[in-house]
Design an enzyme around this catalytic site. Structure first.
Site, short mmCIF file in Angstrom:
data_model
loop_
_atom_site.label_atom_id
_atom_site.label_comp_id
_atom_site.label_asym_id
_atom_site.label_seq_id
_atom_site.Cartn_x
_atom_site.Cartn_y
_atom_site.Cartn_z
N HIS A 50 48.44 39.90 25.70
CA HIS A 50 48.39 40.41 26.87
C HIS A 50 47.60 41.85 26.55
CE1 HIS A 50 50.88 38.79 29.87
NE2 HIS A 50 51.53 38.08 28.49
N ASP A 52 43.88 41.69 26.73
CA ASP A 52 42.49 41.60 27.27
C ASP A 52 42.29 42.47 28.38
OD1 ASP A 52 44.02 39.73 28.52
OD2 ASP A 52 42.53 38.35 28.97
N LEU A 142 47.38 27.02 27.82
CA LEU A 142 46.11 26.41 27.02
C LEU A 142 45.02 26.77 27.81
CD1 LEU A 142 47.90 23.55 25.28
CD2 LEU A 142 47.64 25.89 24.74
N ASP A 189 40.12 34.30 28.18
CA ASP A 189 40.03 32.98 28.31
C ASP A 189 38.52 32.21 28.34
OD1 ASP A 189 42.81 33.12 28.09
OD2 ASP A 189 43.27 32.52 30.03
C1 GLA Z 1 46.88 34.82 30.57
C2 GLA Z 1 45.68 35.24 30.92
C3 GLA Z 1 44.75 35.92 29.79
C4 GLA Z 1 45.74 36.62 29.03
C5 GLA Z 1 46.91 36.20 28.59
C6 GLA Z 1 48.09 36.97 27.84
O1 GLA Z 1 46.67 33.50 29.58
O2 GLA Z 1 44.82 34.22 31.62
O3 GLA Z 1 43.73 36.40 30.27
O4 GLA Z 1 45.97 37.81 29.82
O5 GLA Z 1 47.64 35.55 29.82
O6 GLA Z 1 47.27 37.37 26.50
#
Ligand code: GLA
Length: 405
Positions: A50, A52, A142, A189
């Protein structure tokens, strides 16, 4: 038995999976013309949970599961999208793409197609029929959505000869998810997928999107992923709530830190001194973020000096913080982490993705795989009455065309 090199009941080789996918395309759309095949991986994130959307660093890597795409140009200007998971298709004329998302899975590729159209102009798109499939569990953390979006951007570039670079794929995927589907997702992601290199972790600094690669000794280490199969219906709204809480913490604390542009820029001492300004829940979220930034830098330093045990310890500490401070874990995830980390040779384990269910990522010495499987499955089944799905994942490179069928 979960052992490196053993075949898995689900095909993981892209050749085999894609060949079946190409046959499904021909059954659906007929055999005239050349079918082109593409693959985009999913990802696991090892450190930087969490962070990004708070401008912090993250350390994801691509996995050898992902989205298969079979596609062919059409002589007319219709865009036809289908999924191997359901009957029927959605189709539109290029000049009349919908303005709004409909809540259907096709919103993701459609959002990318719209973003590409805005960039290259309406005349540059042409008709095509596309079948999506793959071997990535959906909604498990994923990154199935970024995988389909980045894969669609690659497909457009290759099928329509558009001059998109991997950075463009990433931007188009982000525009689709944020601007069309409407999720406040961070930048991790699509970068993790679009910029992936096999056998390396991506170090992505989400404040300025600068990145570097860090090798992971894959002869010695393996990444296992345990899918608890818990899927929380409210996961998307709970994710947006965490984003809002972090935003609230930043808006309040930035007044004490001139020049701060994101929560990551707030020193932990400022949070501690000003804690009373924040609601207890918002303060806990901020504490997780600031400590996780420090942990992620420590994990990078550990990897640089070859200390994988210290790297793994940071992963497990991250999970504890996600459980107690960020409050995005569930008992099933905690059970897997506790069982896995008790196995000799397991270096660390934590939930991956947003949380609220989904998967645990486990870093282990290859020799520990057998005991890991036994222990995690047995203890989980004892607690919850069903088994999680545990697999060793190989690394993967970024999205690519695999070839004509
Ligand atoms: C989800 C979001 C990512 C990131 C994660 C937590 O996967 O799509 O952008 O914030 O949660 O690290």
């Amino acid at each position: 038995m979960l052992a490196p090199g053993m075949p898995h009941p689900n095909p993981t080789g892209h050749d085999e999976g894609l060949a079946g996918h190409a046959r499904a395309f021909v059954e659906r759309f007929g055999s005239a013309g050349t079918v082109r095949l593409f693959f985009a991986p999913g990802r696991v994130n090892l450190m930087g949970a969490h962070l990004d959307y708070n401008g912090g660093p993250v350390m994801p890597t691509a996995i050898d599961r992902g989205t298969w795409i079979a596609a062919r140009r059409r002589p007319d200007s219709r865009i036809v999208l289908a999924s191997s998971l359901e009957e029927g298709e959605r189709s539109w004329a290029c000049a009349q793409l919908p303005e709004r998302a409909s809540g259907h899975w096709s919103d993701y590729p459609l959002g990318v197609i719209r973003a590409a159209q805005q960039r290259v102009g309406p005349g540059a798109l042409g008709g095509m029929e596309v079948l999506f499939g793959g071997n990535l569990p959906i909604g498990a953390g994923l990154s199935s959505s970024a995988s389909i979006c980045v894969g669609t951007a690659l497909l457009l570039a290759r099928l329509l000869d558009l001059p998109f670079t991997p950075k463009d794929w990433v931007e188009l995927a982000l525009q689709a998810e944020r601007g069309f589907v409407g999720v406040n997702c961070g930048i991790m992601d699509p970068h993790a997928i679009g910029l992936a290199r096999r056998g390396e972790l991506l170090w992505l600094d989400c404040k300025d999107a600068s990145h570097a690669y860090m090798p992971l000794d894959s002869a010695r280490l393996a990444i296992a992923v345990a899918d608890t199969r818990v899927r929380r219906q409210l996961a998307a709204s709970a994710f947006n709530e965490r984003v809002a809480e972090c935003r609230a913490a930043f808006e309040s604390l930035r007044r004490h830190v001139p020049g701060a542009t994101c929560l990551r820029d707030i020193p932990l001492e400022v949070l501690e001194a000003q804690r009373a300004e924040l609601s207890p829940a918002v303060a806990r979220r901020a504490e997780h973020v600031l400590r996780e930034v420090a942990r992620t830098f420590a994990a990078r330093a550990a990897l640089e000096r070859g200390d994988v045990a210290a790297f793994g310890a940071q992963m497990s500490a991250a999970h504890e913080s996600l459980r107690s401070l960020f409050e995005v874990s569930v008992p099933e995830l905690d059970r897997v982490v506790a069982s896995a980390t008790a196995v000799p040779g397991v270096l660390g384990a934590r939930l991956t993705g947003a949380g609220f269910g989904g998967c645990v990522v486990i870093l282990l010495e290859r020799g520990a795989a057998g005991e890991l499987e036994q222990r995690v499955l047995l203890e989980f089944e004892r607690a919850f009455g069903h088994a999680p799905h545990l697999e060793l994942f190989g690394g993967d490179m970024g999205p690519r065309e695999i070839g004509p069928a």
